[in-house]
Design an enzyme around this catalytic site. Structure first.
Site, PDB file in Angstrom:
ATOM      1  N   GLU A  51       6.368  -8.403   8.009  1.00  0.00           N
ATOM      2  CA  GLU A  51       5.943  -7.103   8.268  1.00  0.00           C
ATOM      3  C   GLU A  51       5.461  -6.753   9.629  1.00  0.00           C
ATOM      4  O   GLU A  51       5.822  -5.801  10.315  1.00  0.00           O
ATOM      5  CB  GLU A  51       5.114  -6.595   7.153  1.00  0.00           C
ATOM      6  CG  GLU A  51       4.633  -5.119   7.317  1.00  0.00           C
ATOM      7  CD  GLU A  51       3.865  -4.579   5.907  1.00  0.00           C
ATOM      8  OE1 GLU A  51       3.058  -5.482   5.569  1.00  0.00           O
ATOM      9  OE2 GLU A  51       3.731  -3.401   5.887  1.00  0.00           O
ATOM     10  N   SER A  73       0.131  -2.359  -2.097  1.00  0.00           N
ATOM     11  CA  SER A  73      -1.202  -1.600  -1.899  1.00  0.00           C
ATOM     12  C   SER A  73      -1.368  -0.872  -3.249  1.00  0.00           C
ATOM     13  O   SER A  73      -0.576  -0.205  -3.758  1.00  0.00           O
ATOM     14  CB  SER A  73      -1.093  -0.578  -0.580  1.00  0.00           C
ATOM     15  OG  SER A  73      -1.038  -1.276   0.563  1.00  0.00           O
ATOM     16  N   GLN A  98       8.005  -1.603  -0.667  1.00  0.00           N
ATOM     17  CA  GLN A  98       7.031  -2.763  -1.139  1.00  0.00           C
ATOM     18  C   GLN A  98       5.754  -2.137  -1.787  1.00  0.00           C
ATOM     19  O   GLN A  98       5.270  -1.189  -1.592  1.00  0.00           O
ATOM     20  CB  GLN A  98       6.613  -2.963   0.436  1.00  0.00           C
ATOM     21  CG  GLN A  98       5.458  -4.072   0.502  1.00  0.00           C
ATOM     22  CD  GLN A  98       4.701  -4.015   1.903  1.00  0.00           C
ATOM     23  OE1 GLN A  98       4.701  -2.960   2.473  1.00  0.00           O
ATOM     24  NE2 GLN A  98       4.169  -5.082   2.300  1.00  0.00           N
ATOM     25  N   GLU A 114      -8.267  -3.591  12.273  1.00  0.00           N
ATOM     26  CA  GLU A 114      -9.575  -4.342  12.236  1.00  0.00           C
ATOM     27  C   GLU A 114      -9.092  -5.725  11.633  1.00  0.00           C
ATOM     28  O   GLU A 114      -9.436  -6.713  11.928  1.00  0.00           O
ATOM     29  CB  GLU A 114     -10.504  -3.677  11.488  1.00  0.00           C
ATOM     30  CG  GLU A 114     -11.451  -2.806  12.228  1.00  0.00           C
ATOM     31  CD  GLU A 114     -10.236  -1.337  12.091  1.00  0.00           C
ATOM     32  OE1 GLU A 114      -9.512  -1.175  11.528  1.00  0.00           O
ATOM     33  OE2 GLU A 114     -10.780  -0.599  12.951  1.00  0.00           O
TER      34      GLU A 114
HETATM   35  C1  LIG Z   1       2.080   5.181   6.892  1.00  0.00           C
HETATM   36  C2  LIG Z   1       1.900   4.141   5.978  1.00  0.00           C
HETATM   37  C3  LIG Z   1       2.527   3.527   5.274  1.00  0.00           C
HETATM   38  C4  LIG Z   1       2.497   2.366   4.223  1.00  0.00           C
HETATM   39  N1  LIG Z   1       3.330   1.873   3.536  1.00  0.00           N
HETATM   40  C5  LIG Z   1       2.992   0.735   2.703  1.00  0.00           C
HETATM   41  C6  LIG Z   1       3.854   0.484   1.865  1.00  0.00           C
HETATM   42  O1  LIG Z   1       5.205   0.820   2.015  1.00  0.00           O
HETATM   43  N2  LIG Z   1       3.569  -0.568   0.710  1.00  0.00           N
HETATM   44  C7  LIG Z   1       2.455  -0.978   0.731  1.00  0.00           C
HETATM   45  O2  LIG Z   1       2.124  -1.745  -0.145  1.00  0.00           O
HETATM   46  N3  LIG Z   1       1.365  -0.284   1.432  1.00  0.00           N
HETATM   47  C8  LIG Z   1       1.722   0.496   2.430  1.00  0.00           C
HETATM   48  N4  LIG Z   1       0.800   1.054   3.282  1.00  0.00           N
HETATM   49  C9  LIG Z   1      -0.594   0.772   2.766  1.00  0.00           C
HETATM   50  C10 LIG Z   1      -1.426  -0.166   3.941  1.00  0.00           C
HETATM   51  O3  LIG Z   1      -0.938  -1.334   3.963  1.00  0.00           O
HETATM   52  C11 LIG Z   1      -2.977   0.119   3.459  1.00  0.00           C
HETATM   53  O4  LIG Z   1      -3.185   1.373   3.925  1.00  0.00           O
HETATM   54  C12 LIG Z   1      -3.505  -0.665   4.503  1.00  0.00           C
HETATM   55  O5  LIG Z   1      -3.668  -2.275   4.367  1.00  0.00           O
HETATM   56  C13 LIG Z   1      -5.225  -0.719   4.676  1.00  0.00           C
HETATM   57  O6  LIG Z   1      -5.710  -0.455   3.249  1.00  0.00           O
HETATM   58  P1  LIG Z   1      -6.567   0.960   2.842  1.00  0.00           P
HETATM   59  O7  LIG Z   1      -5.899   1.897   3.075  1.00  0.00           O
HETATM   60  O8  LIG Z   1      -6.884   0.628   1.221  1.00  0.00           O
HETATM   61  O9  LIG Z   1      -7.925   0.702   3.470  1.00  0.00           O
HETATM   62  P2  LIG Z   1      -9.136  -0.371   3.253  1.00  0.00           P
HETATM   63  O10 LIG Z   1      -8.550  -1.647   3.172  1.00  0.00           O
HETATM   64  O11 LIG Z   1      -9.909   0.398   2.149  1.00  0.00           O
HETATM   65  O12 LIG Z   1      -9.960  -0.164   4.649  1.00  0.00           O
HETATM   66  C14 LIG Z   1     -10.886   0.797   5.212  1.00  0.00           C
HETATM   67  C15 LIG Z   1     -11.321   0.674   6.340  1.00  0.00           C
HETATM   68  O13 LIG Z   1     -11.891  -0.579   6.179  1.00  0.00           O
HETATM   69  C16 LIG Z   1     -11.745  -1.415   7.269  1.00  0.00           C
HETATM   70  N5  LIG Z   1     -11.667  -2.987   6.655  1.00  0.00           N
HETATM   71  C17 LIG Z   1     -11.372  -3.265   5.494  1.00  0.00           C
HETATM   72  N6  LIG Z   1     -11.371  -4.709   5.240  1.00  0.00           N
HETATM   73  C18 LIG Z   1     -12.113  -4.954   6.442  1.00  0.00           C
HETATM   74  C19 LIG Z   1     -12.441  -6.358   6.877  1.00  0.00           C
HETATM   75  N7  LIG Z   1     -12.451  -7.563   6.044  1.00  0.00           N
HETATM   76  N8  LIG Z   1     -12.967  -6.579   8.117  1.00  0.00           N
HETATM   77  C20 LIG Z   1     -13.213  -5.461   8.989  1.00  0.00           C
HETATM   78  N9  LIG Z   1     -12.707  -4.034   8.531  1.00  0.00           N
HETATM   79  C21 LIG Z   1     -12.328  -4.152   7.416  1.00  0.00           C
HETATM   80  C22 LIG Z   1     -10.075  -1.209   7.416  1.00  0.00           C
HETATM   81  O14 LIG Z   1      -9.769  -1.799   8.930  1.00  0.00           O
HETATM   82  C23 LIG Z   1     -10.166   0.189   7.512  1.00  0.00           C
HETATM   83  O15 LIG Z   1     -10.702   0.796   8.682  1.00  0.00           O
HETATM   84  C24 LIG Z   1       1.213   2.150   4.011  1.00  0.00           C
HETATM   85  C25 LIG Z   1       0.033   2.783   4.757  1.00  0.00           C
HETATM   86  C26 LIG Z   1       0.337   3.983   5.827  1.00  0.00           C
HETATM   87  C27 LIG Z   1      -1.005   4.536   6.496  1.00  0.00           C
END
Ligand SMILES: Cc1cc2nc3c(=O)[nH]c(=O)nc-3n(C[C@H](O)[C@H](O)[C@H](O)COP(=O)(O)OP(=O)(O)OC[C@H]3O[C@@H](n4cnc5c(N)ncnc54)[C@H](O)[C@@H]3O)c2cc1C
Length: 402
Positions: free
Chosen positions: A233, A118, A115, A371
């Site tokens: 998902e 991100s 997928q 969150e």
């Molecule tokens: C083990 C693992 C596997 C993954 N596999 C995939 C994959 O196969 N494909 C893929 O596309 N992605 C994948 N991901 C990515 C995952 O979907 C993202 O890490 C996740 O959506 C959070 O995005 P970010 O890491 O950019 O954090 P951010 O979006 O930058 O968030 C940082 C912090 O801010 C908080 N936050 C952000 N927006 C808000 C809001 N509106 N209100 C309140 N709090 C908020 C979040 O909760 C978090 O605590 C994976 C992640 C992990 C850890």
């Protein structure tokens, strides 16, 4: 006989036939799974000819349990993203040719999927993504970067979201493409997690080409496609219905029996109290998921997926902490010595307590953070005022980015 009884009998009959003709113990996994797909037992709620029988989604659980009891290989374990997320997206938005081409090898595990949503600057707010796809005749030319891409190192195909129109607001200018992960211009590099393993990757695209025939859904309609994937998902991660006696809480129970049973000290009683509370919470979640699965109508799952995902993530983390505490000083030893490997699947679950403690930390991030799940439940279920979205109506190119 009720409809449910007759559907159940039909499934039982088909499972019996399949297992008799292809004994799981002596049949290789792709052959067995191919025969399972051809009999409509892959996802029984999908349409006939597309791996299903057009039955109620609740029947899927029955087929899966019967097959598992018979020792059948698990399509979900062989292709975790493809099975739970990509397949329902292709069934919902794909052309007849795409369904015919992609569903069967996805189910047999001959084509593993990943997928590609991100990006370094777009995780929770995935609609702000910046990977560009530009039309060139019958093809799209893709440039950009994805990150945290689970099993990209094993995948032959990827479900890619790309920006095809930067002039319109962020949700409107996205298109979904099915990309060949072995094609030119696709570079997959490992990212190591806290466990030491590299289940996920970063993926770079440099003039990678995708035929327009591999566009999933309309041009600019990628967000609608993405919603189908994201809803599935959440159910796929948190909504599974295991039998009572299976799952992380049972690993904790086993550790408690091995190290604490018979101990009546106040410390042991306090540990037992934590264990019982989490056992009750896990069982409530299991039964809630069972009810959601029984009630699910055809089509994309609703907000119940966010309930399941949130409960799964938060409980798993608490259970991981408890299991480690139950091990005492032994919990400090990571039994597999922090291997720097690229595993052949997703390492959720299992009885290696220190490793699982580390792996559970990702549960409240992957598939949408806790969150964000709370925001969805607040807005879509409880009807609370929405999150602030200052960039919603601005053309994507005018939104400030770091
Ligand atoms: C083990 C693992 C596997 C993954 N596999 C995939 C994959 O196969 N494909 C893929 O596309 N992605 C994948 N991901 C990515 C995952 O979907 C993202 O890490 C996740 O959506 C959070 O995005 P970010 O890491 O950019 O954090 P951010 O979006 O930058 O968030 C940082 C912090 O801010 C908080 N936050 C952000 N927006 C808000 C809001 N509106 N209100 C309140 N709090 C908020 C979040 O909760 C978090 O605590 C994976 C992640 C992990 C850890």
């Amino acid at each position: 006989m009720t409809l449910v009884q007759s559907e159940a009998e039909r499934i039982d009959g088909l499972v019996d036939e399949l297992v008799a003709e292809f004994p799981p113990a002596s049949t290789d996994a792709p052959t067995f799974l191919g025969a399972q797909f051809d009999r409509g037992l892959a996802w029984v709620h999908f349409p006939e000819g597309e791996g299903g029988l057009g039955l109620a989604p609740a029947m899927h659980q029955r087929a899966a349990s019967r097959l598992s009891e018979a020792g059948a290989p698990s399509a979900a374990m062989r292709n975790v993203i493809g099975y739970g997320m990509v397949a329902p997206t292709i069934v919902t938005h794909g052309t007849e040719e795409q369904k015919r081409r992609y569903l069967r090898p996805l189910f047999t595990g001959e084509e593993v999927w990943c997928q590609l949503f991100s990006e370094p600057g777009s995780g929770s707010d995935v609609a702000s993504l910046a990977t560009r796809a530009v039309r060139d005749g019958d093809e799209w030319v893709v440039n950009g970067q994805k990150v945290w891409t689970t099993v990209a190192h094993l995948a032959s195909r990827g479900l890619l979201l790309a920006r095809t129109n930067p002039e319109v607001p962020k949700h409107q200018g996205i298109t979904c493409l099915l990309i060949d992960m072995h094609g030119e211009g696709v570079d997959v590099r490992p990212l190591h997690q806290i466990t030491g393993e590299a289940e996920f990757n970063e993926v770079f695209f440099t003039d990678a080409r995708v035929p327009d025939a591999d566009r999933l859904g309309g041009e600019g309609e990628g967000w609608r496609v993405a919603i189908t994937t994201l809803m599935n998902e959440r159910v796929s991660i948190g909504g599974g219905v295991s039998r009572r006696g299976l799952g992380p809480i049972d690993v904790a129970l086993k550790v408690w029996r091995e190290h604490w049973a018979g101990d009546t000290s106040p410390h042991a009683m306090a540990m037992r109290d934590r264990l019982v509370r989490l056992w009750v919470a896990s069982e409530a979640t299991r039964l809630t998921n069972q009810r959601a699965s029984d009630l699910r109508r055809r089509g994309t799952p609703g907000p119940e997926g966010s309930v399941a995902k949130l409960a799964f993530a938060e409980q798993n983390k608490l259970i991981g902490e408890l299991s480690l505490d139950l091990l005492g000083a032994r919990g400090m030893l990571h039994s597999n010595t922090y291997p720097k490997v690229r595993p052949s699947g997703v390492g959720m679950g299992g009885s290696d307590v220190p490793k699982q403690f580390l792996r559970t930390r990702a549960n409240s991030i992957e598939g949408g953070t806790s969150e964000v799940m709370k925001n969805i439940l607040g807005e879509r279920v409880l009807g609370l005022p929405g999150d602030v979205r200052a960039d919603k109506d601005l053309p994507w190119k005018d939104v400030p980015r770091s």
